[in-house]
Every structure is written in structure tokens, then in C-alpha cells.
Design a protein around this motif. Structure first.
Motif, mmCIF file in Angstrom:
data_model
loop_
_atom_site.group_PDB
_atom_site.id
_atom_site.type_symbol
_atom_site.label_atom_id
_atom_site.label_comp_id
_atom_site.label_asym_id
_atom_site.label_seq_id
_atom_site.Cartn_x
_atom_site.Cartn_y
_atom_site.Cartn_z
ATOM 1 N N SER A 9 -59.524 35.222 -26.835
ATOM 2 C CA SER A 9 -59.274 33.782 -26.942
ATOM 3 C C SER A 9 -60.111 33.190 -28.068
ATOM 4 N N ARG A 11 -60.446 29.888 -28.161
ATOM 5 C CA ARG A 11 -60.777 28.565 -27.616
ATOM 6 C C ARG A 11 -62.291 28.414 -27.463
ATOM 7 N N SER A 14 -63.518 28.883 -23.955
ATOM 8 C CA SER A 14 -62.797 30.001 -23.324
ATOM 9 C C SER A 14 -63.538 30.588 -22.119
ATOM 10 N N PHE A 15 -62.798 30.755 -21.008
ATOM 11 C CA PHE A 15 -63.370 31.441 -19.841
ATOM 12 C C PHE A 15 -63.724 32.887 -20.201
ATOM 13 N N ASN A 16 -62.880 33.497 -21.023
ATOM 14 C CA ASN A 16 -63.106 34.905 -21.358
ATOM 15 C C ASN A 16 -64.324 35.097 -22.262
ATOM 16 N N PRO A 75 -57.768 37.506 -22.028
ATOM 17 C CA PRO A 75 -56.986 36.421 -21.424
ATOM 18 C C PRO A 75 -55.530 36.862 -21.234
ATOM 19 N N GLU A 76 -54.797 36.119 -20.430
ATOM 20 C CA GLU A 76 -53.373 36.420 -20.221
ATOM 21 C C GLU A 76 -52.517 35.272 -20.711
ATOM 22 N N TYR A 77 -51.613 35.578 -21.634
ATOM 23 C CA TYR A 77 -50.603 34.614 -22.094
ATOM 24 C C TYR A 77 -49.224 35.186 -21.773
ATOM 25 N N ASN A 78 -48.453 34.462 -20.998
ATOM 26 C CA ASN A 78 -47.088 34.899 -20.694
ATOM 27 C C ASN A 78 -47.036 36.355 -20.241
ATOM 28 N N ALA A 79 -47.909 36.665 -19.301
ATOM 29 C CA ALA A 79 -47.940 37.975 -18.652
ATOM 30 C C ALA A 79 -48.320 39.117 -19.589
ATOM 31 N N SER A 111 -58.666 34.140 -15.658
ATOM 32 C CA SER A 111 -57.609 33.135 -15.845
ATOM 33 C C SER A 111 -57.668 32.137 -14.696
ATOM 34 N N PRO A 112 -57.197 30.934 -14.932
ATOM 35 C CA PRO A 112 -57.219 29.932 -13.858
ATOM 36 C C PRO A 112 -56.246 30.273 -12.734
ATOM 37 N N THR A 115 -54.146 35.689 -10.450
ATOM 38 C CA THR A 115 -54.169 37.131 -10.743
ATOM 39 C C THR A 115 -55.281 37.512 -11.723
ATOM 40 N N ARG A 119 -52.164 41.271 -15.327
ATOM 41 C CA ARG A 119 -51.030 41.839 -16.079
ATOM 42 C C ARG A 119 -51.429 42.096 -17.531
HETATM 43 C C1 LIG Z 1 -49.212 30.233 -24.037
HETATM 44 C C2 LIG Z 1 -49.960 30.407 -22.746
HETATM 45 C C3 LIG Z 1 -49.435 31.247 -21.782
HETATM 46 C C4 LIG Z 1 -50.134 31.451 -20.581
HETATM 47 N N1 LIG Z 1 -49.662 32.365 -19.681
HETATM 48 C C5 LIG Z 1 -50.415 32.692 -18.603
HETATM 49 C C6 LIG Z 1 -50.039 33.774 -17.744
HETATM 50 O O1 LIG Z 1 -49.032 34.429 -17.930
HETATM 51 N N2 LIG Z 1 -50.864 34.100 -16.727
HETATM 52 C C7 LIG Z 1 -52.028 33.402 -16.491
HETATM 53 O O2 LIG Z 1 -52.748 33.758 -15.541
HETATM 54 N N3 LIG Z 1 -52.407 32.367 -17.278
HETATM 55 C C8 LIG Z 1 -51.627 32.010 -18.329
HETATM 56 N N4 LIG Z 1 -52.014 30.999 -19.173
HETATM 57 C C9 LIG Z 1 -53.224 30.231 -18.849
HETATM 58 C C10 LIG Z 1 -54.444 30.931 -19.421
HETATM 59 O O3 LIG Z 1 -54.867 31.929 -18.513
HETATM 60 C C11 LIG Z 1 -55.548 29.890 -19.632
HETATM 61 O O4 LIG Z 1 -55.154 29.010 -20.669
HETATM 62 C C12 LIG Z 1 -56.884 30.518 -19.931
HETATM 63 O O5 LIG Z 1 -57.848 29.507 -19.922
HETATM 64 C C13 LIG Z 1 -56.874 31.282 -21.244
HETATM 65 O O6 LIG Z 1 -58.054 31.992 -21.422
HETATM 66 P P1 LIG Z 1 -59.364 31.353 -22.117
HETATM 67 O O7 LIG Z 1 -59.942 30.379 -21.125
HETATM 68 O O8 LIG Z 1 -60.267 32.527 -22.330
HETATM 69 O O9 LIG Z 1 -58.937 30.660 -23.382
HETATM 70 C C14 LIG Z 1 -51.329 30.758 -20.357
HETATM 71 C C15 LIG Z 1 -51.825 29.888 -21.334
HETATM 72 C C16 LIG Z 1 -51.155 29.712 -22.519
HETATM 73 C C17 LIG Z 1 -51.735 28.803 -23.587
#
Ligand SMILES: Cc1cc2nc3c(=O)[nH]c(=O)nc-3n(C[C@H](O)[C@H](O)[C@H](O)COP(=O)(O)O)c2cc1C
Length: 180
Positions: A9, A11, A14-16, A75-79, A111-112, A115, A119
Motif C-alpha cells: 500500500s 497510503r 496504511s494498516f499494512n 493489502p487486498e484489493y478486489n480479492a 484489512s478492515p 478475512t 485471498r
Molecule cells: C480498490 C479497492 C479494492 C478493495 N478490495 C478489497 C477486498 O477485496 N477485500 C478486502 O478485505 N478489502 C478490500 N478493500 C479495502 C482495503 O482492504 C482497505 O482499503 C485497506 O485499508 C487497504 O490496505 P491499507 O490500509 O494497507 O492501505 C479494497 C480497497 C480498495 C481501494
């Protein structure tokens, strides 16, 4: 022992990335963790690569080569894993030998959601297998509902902190064993 910490991440809050900072406080004496930021890495382009690695890519590859092991905070974005992390891995999978070949890795994530980036972490395991990175055979660190456990940039949940600390010690033991 010097470990490299990599967050998928960019950000600021970022939590990560916070997990990597927490790890720095949890490591035993004699073990350090240097966080390498991926902010300056360009998108992978084989035409750019053919002209020579840009400085940010060279710095990234050198950091991997200099490390005894890598802690990925995923981090997880869209699985799946973030584009930022996939891009960084793609750069580091190139060259002969590629910097990632034979490296030892540990995957954690937050992640918030419920899970805890499970994934994405599974996907990262698969990708690292393809790059011949040795993912240490450990359990999982899935920091679910991260917003309740990470507050103001600090890992505040005691149970998670204790579990994470034990996991890091297990990783350090694996690095020692695999490098012996
Ligand atoms: C484009 C996008 C897709 C995301 N998809 C998922 C997801 O599939 N699963 C999940 O648990 N969180 C998802 N999230 C939420 C992220 O886990 C959350 O934004 C998290 O804070 C990202 O990690 P960070 O805090 O290290 O930046 C998504 C966030 C974004 C911006």
C-alpha cells in the motif's frame, strides 16, 4: 540479521505499513527490519528495462539482494494483491539471477474486512512460488477488522501483537534454518 519490509500500500495511514512499523518494535535484539517504499517504482515496461533499470528499480533490486529475508505486508484489493505490489514483484523477478530467486519471505496482511487479506495473501504465495521465492512454511497473520486493532498508526490490539511477535520469531528461526 537484516530483514526487508515491503508494504503493498502507498497510503500514508496504511494498516499494512503499520504492521511493518510494529514489526520493527517486536523484533529481538540483533535483528533489524528496513522498510523499502515502493512509491517511486515506475510501471514495468520491457522497453524501459531494455534500456537499463531506472534508479528506483536498481534500489529495489539491491535492497532485496542485501536482505536476509523479506516481510511482505499484503493489502487486498478486489480479492487480489495490489497493482503496486505485483508491479514491484514483476521488476524483481527479472535478471539472472533475479533478486527474488532463492530469497526467503514471510507474508502478513491487514484489512478492515473479516478475512484480513486472506485471498490476497494466497495469491501472493502463488506469485512468489513462480518467482522461486521461498515462502517460509508458517501459519497466517490475518489482521481482520484492522480499523479496530490499528488506531492512529499503532497496532493496539494486545492479542494480535503477541501473535504477530511469535510469528516474527518463527520467521526468523526459518531464515536462520534455511541460511545455515
Ligand atoms: C480498490 C479497492 C479494492 C478493495 N478490495 C478489497 C477486498 O477485496 N477485500 C478486502 O478485505 N478489502 C478490500 N478493500 C479495502 C482495503 O482492504 C482497505 O482499503 C485497506 O485499508 C487497504 O490496505 P491499507 O490500509 O494497507 O492501505 C479494497 C480497497 C480498495 C481501494
Amino acid at each position: 540479521m537484516n530483514l526487508l519490509g515491503v508494504s503493498g500500500s502507498l497510503r500514508a495511514a496504511s494498516f499494512n505499513t503499520t504492521l511493518l512499523h510494529a514489526a520493527q518494535d517486536l523484533l529481538p535484539d540483533g535483528v533489524s527490519l528496513t522498510i523499502h517504499r515502493l512509491h517511486d517504482l515506475p510501471l514495468f515496461n520491457a522497453d524501459v528495462e531494455a534500456e537499463g533499470d531506472p534508479p528506483a528499480v536498481t534500489a529495489w533490486k539491491d535492497a532485496i539482494r542485501a536482505a536476509d529475508g523479506i516481510l511482505f505486508a499484503c493489502p487486498e484489493y478486489n480479492a487480489g494483491i495490489t497493482g503496486v505490489l505485483k508491479n514491484a514483484i514483476d521488476w524483481a523477478s527479472r535478471g539472472s539471477p533475479a533478486p527474488l530467486t532463492g530469497q526467503i519471505a514471510c507474508i502478513v496482511g491487514a484489512s478492515p474486512g473479516m478475512t484480513g487479506s486472506a485471498r490476497a495473501q494466497d495469491q501472493l504465495r502463488l506469485i512468489l512460488r513462480r518467482t522461486l521465492t521461498r515462502v517460509a512454511p508458517l501459519g497466517e497473520v490475518l489482521v481482520f477488522q484492522a480499523h479496530t486493532k490499528i488506531v492512529d498508526g499503532q497496532l493496539t490490539d494486545e492479542k494480535t501483537t503477541a501473535y504477530f511477535g511469535a510469528h516474527l520469531n518463527a520467521f526468523i528461526n526459518e531464515v536462520r534454518r534455511l541460511r545455515a
